[in-house]
Design an enzyme around this catalytic site. Sequence first.
Site, PDB file in Angstrom:
ATOM      1  CB  CYS A   1     -32.559  -4.061  -4.148  1.00 53.04           C
ATOM      2  SG  CYS A   1     -34.152  -4.609  -3.538  1.00 53.04           S
ATOM      3  CG  LEU A   2     -31.777  -5.030   2.048  1.00 45.78           C
ATOM      4  CD1 LEU A   2     -32.603  -4.836   3.312  1.00 45.78           C
ATOM      5  CD2 LEU A   2     -30.333  -5.386   2.403  1.00 45.78           C
TER       6      LEU A   2
ATOM      7  CD  GLN B   1     -37.291  -5.044  -0.197  1.00 42.37           C
ATOM      8  OE1 GLN B   1     -37.520  -3.984   0.372  1.00 42.37           O
ATOM      9  NE2 GLN B   1     -36.090  -5.411  -0.569  1.00 42.37           N
TER      10      GLN B   1
ATOM     11  N   GLY C   1     -33.590   0.910   3.500  1.00 49.00           N
ATOM     12  CA  GLY C   1     -35.040   0.919   3.397  1.00 49.00           C
ATOM     13  C   GLY C   1     -35.534  -0.493   3.168  1.00 49.00           C
TER      14      GLY C   1
ATOM     15  CG  HIS D   1     -35.150   1.141  -4.133  1.00 52.37           C
ATOM     16  ND1 HIS D   1     -34.069   0.703  -4.871  1.00 52.37           N
ATOM     17  CD2 HIS D   1     -35.572   0.050  -3.433  1.00 52.37           C
ATOM     18  CE1 HIS D   1     -33.865  -0.586  -4.642  1.00 52.37           C
ATOM     19  NE2 HIS D   1     -34.763  -1.002  -3.763  1.00 52.37           N
TER      20      HIS D   1
HETATM   21 NI    NI Z   1     -35.192  -2.800  -2.783  1.00 55.74          NI
END
Ligand code: NI
Length: 173
Positions: free
Chosen positions: A95-96, A51, A46, A137
Amino acid sequence: MAILPILKYPDPLLREKSKEVELFDDGLKALAADMAETMLEAPGAGLAAPQVGRLTRMIVIAGAGNDEDFDERVLTLVNPRITWSGGEQVYNEGCLSVLDYSENVIRAGEVEVQARDLDGRPFTITADGRRAVILQHEIDHLDGILFLDRISSLKRDIYKRKLKKIMKESADA
Ligand code: NI
């Protein structure tokens, strides 16, 4: 389409609250396409617009076709909102935007999410298991919340120290 750079914690933009989308235009569709490509290339399950440095309430989720299978069908949710949640589950999240770390997080076991598609049409989905985790998230990202905020402060401090070390090592290299 383009692969966009993904902001990493502790970038302050990741802490901002994103704005509701009011204009469902070509710019929004282009951003969604870039986000999908960026997520699949990473690869991630996701991705939320902040981000990639855009404070827009939009997320993309991989594996839109099935709860467990990771595939290249991508679900895009604009202005997503959790309208119901129930139960509880623990899932090991990463998480990226959070380098080299994953930890167990407690979240709702099941969620109902209302959102709009890229043309502004409202829709509702329900999810449980891993998919419910991903939705919670990613929606958190739109409010400047990271999974690090949902673990104990002790674990968070240990991670912060680890990250400092990683950053120092990469600066020295
Ligand atoms: Ni994330």
